[in-house]
Write a protein that holds these residues in place. Structure first.
Motif, mmCIF file in Angstrom:
data_model
loop_
_atom_site.group_PDB
_atom_site.id
_atom_site.type_symbol
_atom_site.label_atom_id
_atom_site.label_comp_id
_atom_site.label_asym_id
_atom_site.label_seq_id
_atom_site.Cartn_x
_atom_site.Cartn_y
_atom_site.Cartn_z
ATOM 1 N N PRO A 345 36.076 26.482 17.525
ATOM 2 C CA PRO A 345 35.059 25.395 18.259
ATOM 3 C C PRO A 345 34.987 25.340 19.572
ATOM 4 N N ASN A 346 33.718 25.065 19.873
ATOM 5 C CA ASN A 346 33.637 24.956 21.475
ATOM 6 C C ASN A 346 33.686 23.392 22.074
ATOM 7 N N PHE A 347 34.323 23.227 23.058
ATOM 8 C CA PHE A 347 34.801 22.060 23.624
ATOM 9 C C PHE A 347 33.959 21.773 24.600
ATOM 10 N N ASP A 348 33.690 20.519 24.990
ATOM 11 C CA ASP A 348 32.689 20.137 26.023
ATOM 12 C C ASP A 348 33.488 20.645 27.472
ATOM 13 N N SER A 349 34.652 20.704 27.556
ATOM 14 C CA SER A 349 35.400 21.337 28.825
ATOM 15 C C SER A 349 35.235 22.675 29.061
ATOM 16 N N ASP A 350 35.030 23.392 28.040
ATOM 17 C CA ASP A 350 34.945 24.980 28.241
ATOM 18 C C ASP A 350 33.986 25.365 29.133
ATOM 19 N N VAL A 351 34.539 25.959 30.214
ATOM 20 C CA VAL A 351 33.743 26.689 31.152
ATOM 21 C C VAL A 351 32.683 27.851 30.567
ATOM 22 N N ALA A 352 33.495 28.582 29.841
ATOM 23 C CA ALA A 352 32.827 29.719 29.425
ATOM 24 C C ALA A 352 33.174 29.771 27.812
ATOM 25 N N PRO A 353 32.273 29.364 27.148
ATOM 26 C CA PRO A 353 32.728 29.244 25.723
ATOM 27 C C PRO A 353 32.766 30.693 25.052
ATOM 28 N N GLU A 354 33.750 30.801 24.135
ATOM 29 C CA GLU A 354 33.778 31.945 23.382
ATOM 30 C C GLU A 354 32.501 32.565 22.738
ATOM 31 N N GLY A 355 32.413 33.686 22.386
ATOM 32 C CA GLY A 355 31.253 34.359 21.814
ATOM 33 C C GLY A 355 29.985 34.355 22.364
ATOM 34 N N ALA A 356 28.973 34.950 21.455
ATOM 35 C CA ALA A 356 27.895 35.179 22.072
ATOM 36 C C ALA A 356 26.888 34.009 22.021
ATOM 37 N N ASP A 357 25.873 34.114 22.920
ATOM 38 C CA ASP A 357 24.917 32.812 22.974
ATOM 39 C C ASP A 357 24.407 32.812 21.339
ATOM 40 N N PRO A 358 24.071 31.502 21.205
ATOM 41 C CA PRO A 358 23.380 31.309 19.752
ATOM 42 C C PRO A 358 22.003 31.975 19.741
ATOM 43 N N THR A 359 21.619 32.564 18.550
ATOM 44 C CA THR A 359 20.335 33.089 18.639
ATOM 45 C C THR A 359 19.636 32.728 17.487
ATOM 46 N N GLY A 360 20.227 31.761 16.592
ATOM 47 C CA GLY A 360 19.372 31.332 15.561
ATOM 48 C C GLY A 360 18.619 30.151 15.647
ATOM 49 N N PRO A 361 18.136 29.216 14.770
ATOM 50 C CA PRO A 361 17.520 28.039 15.067
ATOM 51 C C PRO A 361 18.190 26.968 15.358
ATOM 52 N N THR A 362 17.773 25.981 16.016
ATOM 53 C CA THR A 362 18.536 24.728 16.484
ATOM 54 C C THR A 362 18.632 23.883 15.017
ATOM 55 N N ILE A 363 19.990 23.623 14.793
ATOM 56 C CA ILE A 363 20.088 23.138 13.703
ATOM 57 C C ILE A 363 21.040 21.558 13.653
ATOM 58 N N ASP A 364 20.848 20.758 12.721
ATOM 59 C CA ASP A 364 21.566 19.645 12.793
ATOM 60 C C ASP A 364 22.725 19.787 11.433
ATOM 61 N N PRO A 365 23.925 20.109 12.124
ATOM 62 C CA PRO A 365 25.187 20.421 10.892
ATOM 63 C C PRO A 365 25.118 19.262 9.876
ATOM 64 N N TYR A 366 24.806 18.153 10.054
ATOM 65 C CA TYR A 366 24.894 17.267 9.129
ATOM 66 C C TYR A 366 23.776 16.941 7.968
ATOM 67 N N ASP A 367 22.840 17.845 8.460
ATOM 68 C CA ASP A 367 21.459 17.524 7.524
ATOM 69 C C ASP A 367 21.677 18.363 6.047
ATOM 70 N N ARG A 368 21.973 17.377 5.110
ATOM 71 C CA ARG A 368 21.993 18.024 4.020
ATOM 72 C C ARG A 368 20.824 18.215 3.163
ATOM 73 N N SER A 369 19.856 17.995 3.728
ATOM 74 C CA SER A 369 18.489 17.612 2.705
ATOM 75 C C SER A 369 17.814 18.918 2.381
ATOM 76 N N GLY A 370 18.059 19.987 2.927
ATOM 77 C CA GLY A 370 17.615 21.403 2.737
ATOM 78 C C GLY A 370 18.632 22.417 2.055
ATOM 79 N N GLU A 371 17.982 23.648 2.250
ATOM 80 C CA GLU A 371 19.008 24.716 1.791
ATOM 81 C C GLU A 371 19.853 24.955 2.682
ATOM 82 N N VAL A 372 21.115 25.747 2.623
ATOM 83 C CA VAL A 372 22.115 26.182 3.580
ATOM 84 C C VAL A 372 21.371 27.522 4.274
#
Length: 383
Positions: A345-372
């Motif tokens: 998980p990324n925390f708001d206080s993280d100065v340098a979040p772990e991992g690569a920058d996101p490359t996929g589309p912007t998503i709402d993780p709570y949206d269950r109306s479409g396909e995964v």
């Protein structure tokens, strides 16, 4: 000697003089007062009333008055009862109002919104999900999550707790499979989901033994991939494809509740089987592993799992197992392109979040109306 002294006529008193207009006013006032004080002859109506009262008095009758009239007396009695009722009810009521005014939190439900927060959520639980939603959940107040309220500011506040959110649909016979066999397939699918996503040992990075035992041993390729991924994960053998796991050296749970939302359905398969589809979202609140950490972050994992049960009368089936037909997942708020078998998980206080920058589309993780959206790592709009 003068004349007065010699016995002459004594001198007279001076004469008072009253003006004429004063005498006239006095005369008019006297005449008016005399007429006003004169006895008057009673009118005919007054004589009739007097005579009627005299006759009633002679017969012993008492005329109706403001104290004796029945209608007025009933009204007076009602007024007296109201005064007594107010004395019994009104005074305690006034006292209660005064007490509530000084301490509104005494009222149930805190109707004035004045009660201090005790860290619990007032959000009402959502009804069970029976079909795909038509849209993403509406926005909620952007409260900051805390240890007392780890789901604050999230739609997950209205989700069910843990395994209670995995509700089995009513079973029925499908093809050659009985109702009891279909119900067994539903229970086994739930067992796999619970051990893979809700078991505390699995979440701490442990081996999900119960989940692995539910998978048909005939699926050797799948079991081999999962077992290798649990031992030595990499990009091609990632246990996160089916299991939710966190590195205990990095984070620990923020409380003992995981929120769950989704549905389970089933239908007949192509070869006399029953296919069970499970589509669930799990919301995990965590804090940093060090002692005293209080900042809460949430990771949201949506899983779509299809299992299949064959008719044991036609096929060789290991009892207490199901075949896994599909396993897709979408992960919100975890480091991208990190293949160590853990969610990060990324925390708001993280100065340098772990991992690569996101490359996929912007998503709402709570949206269950479409396909995964399986396999992509995008930016989440909320967590």
């Amino acid at each position: 000697m003068s004349d007065n002294q010699s016995g002459g006529k004594p001198s007279e008193e001076p004469e008072l003089s009253v003006p004429d207009d004063i005498w006239e006013q006095f005369a008019r006032d006297s005449e008016r007062n005399i007429r006003a004080s004169a006895q008057k002859e009673p009118s005919a109506r007054a004589r009739m009333v007097t005579e009627r009262l005299r006759q009633q008095d002679a017969r012993g009758e008492q005329p109706a008055g403001w104290r004796t009239d029945p209608a007025r007396q009933r009204a007076n009695d009602r007024a007296a009862r109201r005064r007594r009722l107010w004395a019994v009810v009104g005074v305690p009521l006034a006292i209660a109002v005064a007490v509530v005014a000084m301490k509104p939190s005494l009222l149930p439900g805190d109707p004035f919104g004045s009660a201090p927060s005790d860290g619990t959520s007032d959000a009402s639980p959502l009804p069970d999900e029976t079909a795909a939603p038509s849209a993403a959940p509406s926005a909620v107040d952007p409260d900051v999550p805390t240890l007392a309220r780890p789901f604050a500011g999230s739609p997950a506040e209205q989700y069910s707790d843990g395994a209670a959110g995995i509700v089995l649909p009513p079973a029925r016979a499908v093809g050659s499979l009985s109702k009891a066999q279909v119900e067994g397939a539903l229970r086994l699918t739930k067992q796999l989901l619970v051990d893979a996503n809700l078991n505390p040992a699995t979440l701490r990075g442990g081996r999900p033994e119960a989940a692995l035992k539910v998978i048909d041993p005939a699926q050797k390729d799948l079991l081999g991939l999962l077992n290798t991924g649990l031992r030595t994960p990499d990009e091609k053998r990632d246990p996160l494809w089916m299991f939710s796991r966190f590195d205990p050296a990095e984070v620990r749970p923020a409380g003992d509740v995981i929120k769950t939302r989704g549905r389970m359905t089933f239908e007949a398969g192509e070869r006399g089987t029953v296919v069970v589809r499970a589509d669930y979202t799990f919301v995990y609140p965590v804090v940093h592993a060090e002692a005293g950490a209080t900042e809460v972050a949430r990771t949201i994992v949506r899983r779509v799992l299809d299992t299949e049960l064959y008719d044991p009368a036609k096929y060789q089936v290991a009892p207490g197992t199901v075949g896994v037909v599909r396993y897709d997942s979408s992960i919100g708020n975890s480091a991208c392109d990190v293949f160590d078998g853990y969610l990060h998980p990324n925390f708001d206080s993280d100065v340098a979040p772990e991992g690569a920058d996101p490359t996929g589309p912007t998503i709402d993780p709570y949206d269950r109306s479409g396909e995964v959206d399986d396999g992509s790592c995008g930016t989440v709009t909320r967590s």
